[in-house]
Write a protein that holds these residues in place. Structure first.
Motif, PDB file in Angstrom:
ATOM      1  N   ASN A 136      39.687  37.446  32.942  1.00 28.46           N
ATOM      2  CA  ASN A 136      38.520  37.367  32.062  1.00 28.46           C
ATOM      3  C   ASN A 136      37.277  37.886  32.797  1.00 28.46           C
ATOM      4  OD1 ASN A 136      40.299  36.030  30.406  1.00 28.46           O
ATOM      5  ND2 ASN A 136      39.395  34.014  30.675  1.00 28.46           N
ATOM      6  N   PRO A 137      36.311  38.437  32.104  1.00 28.93           N
ATOM      7  CA  PRO A 137      36.254  38.584  30.638  1.00 28.93           C
ATOM      8  C   PRO A 137      36.822  39.912  30.121  1.00 28.93           C
ATOM      9  CG  PRO A 137      34.144  39.166  31.561  1.00 28.93           C
ATOM     10  CD  PRO A 137      35.004  38.752  32.725  1.00 28.93           C
ATOM     11  N   PHE A 156      48.203  40.187  42.535  1.00 32.56           N
ATOM     12  CA  PHE A 156      48.319  38.747  42.771  1.00 32.56           C
ATOM     13  C   PHE A 156      47.851  37.930  41.558  1.00 32.56           C
ATOM     14  CE2 PHE A 156      47.466  34.634  44.491  1.00 32.56           C
ATOM     15  CZ  PHE A 156      48.127  34.509  45.687  1.00 32.56           C
ATOM     16  N   GLY A 157      48.752  37.119  41.021  1.00 35.55           N
ATOM     17  CA  GLY A 157      48.386  36.135  40.011  1.00 35.55           C
ATOM     18  C   GLY A 157      48.154  36.646  38.604  1.00 35.55           C
ATOM     19  N   LEU A 158      48.235  37.947  38.348  1.00 40.87           N
ATOM     20  CA  LEU A 158      47.954  38.471  37.009  1.00 40.87           C
ATOM     21  C   LEU A 158      49.202  38.432  36.128  1.00 40.87           C
ATOM     22  CD1 LEU A 158      45.619  41.536  37.717  1.00 40.87           C
ATOM     23  CD2 LEU A 158      45.022  39.131  37.305  1.00 40.87           C
ATOM     24  N   ILE A 159      48.973  38.214  34.828  1.00 40.86           N
ATOM     25  CA  ILE A 159      50.073  38.187  33.859  1.00 40.86           C
ATOM     26  C   ILE A 159      50.673  39.588  33.745  1.00 40.86           C
ATOM     27  CG2 ILE A 159      50.673  37.833  31.432  1.00 40.86           C
ATOM     28  CD1 ILE A 159      48.443  35.762  31.285  1.00 40.86           C
TER      29      ILE A 159
END
Length: 225
Positions: A136-137, A156-159
């Motif tokens: 976001n955003p 890292f960590g992203l969908i």
């Protein structure tokens, strides 16, 4: 005297720099609740270490990653993860490996995140439509069609996800920057939690009718108790 001052300033700057760059180590589990009784505690951020003199080649190896996995499930994919639980020698080394098999015509590794790792993927067989969404955003969607030999990185960590758009099976190998990267499959986590998230919360968050939320929670096998 001037040289002494210079040395003192240098030492202070060095100390300040080391303090400024210090940080807590990244956890290798979802959380770590503090406890005063050591007898009730568990070891975190890795596993206990074997005496190096007792280590063998078997601690650093795995066989059978060449064998195709069964993709006859609801999403049409199968992830074989080699982390520290399968290869003990990975402990403290900050890396793991996965083989992912996809069924023809739509085998999907559904949208998910790795809370503790970046992923780099290479396509061995098949044609995959892959992508990830930034935070976001902006929520910017970045995607690409991959062919054998192509490489793609999921930060890292992203969908992210992978979809097999070919009429033949697909296979990839992926490296992850943690000995225990973790996986949060979005739909399973949201609609299949244990216990269930209050349906009113999900209905409002996703702008859905409450009946649809109830259906999805049943579909993903959430525990209402």
């Amino acid at each position: 005297m001037r040289s002494v001052h210079f040395l003192l300033v240098f030492v202070l700057l060095t100390l300040a720099s080391s303090i400024a760059s210090a940080s807590d180590p990244s956890p290798l589990q979802d959380f770590c609740v503090a406890i005063n009784d050591p007898k009730a505690a568990v070891f975190v951020n890795g596993k206990f270490c074997k005496d190096p003199k007792l280590a063998t080649a078997n601690d650093f190896s795995f066989s059978g990653l060449n064998i195709p996995r069964d993709t006859g499930n609801r999403v049409g994919s199968n992830v074989t993860l080699l982390n520290v639980d399968q290869i003990p020698g990975l402990n403290t080394l900050g890396i793991s490996l996965a083989r992912i098999d996809y069924a023809p015509n739509g085998g999907l590794n559904p949208p998910h995140t790795h809370p503790r790792a970046t992923e780099i993927l290479v396509v061995v067989e098949g044609t995959l439509y892959v992508g990830f969404v930034t935070s976001n955003p902006e929520n910017r969607f970045i995607s690409k069609v991959l062919y054998p030999g192509d490489v793609f990185v999921f930060p890292f960590g992203l969908i992210h996800f992978q979809l097999n758009i070919a009429k033949t099976p697909a296979v990839v190998f992926a490296g992850l920057s943690s000995q225990n990267p973790g996986t949060i499959t979005i739909a399973n986590a949201v609609f299949g939690s244990d216990p269930l998230i209050n349906p009113d919360v999900l209905a409002k968050a996703f702008h859905l009718d409450i009946k649809i939320v109830n259906y999805l929670q049943k579909l993903f096998g959430g525990n209402s108790e």
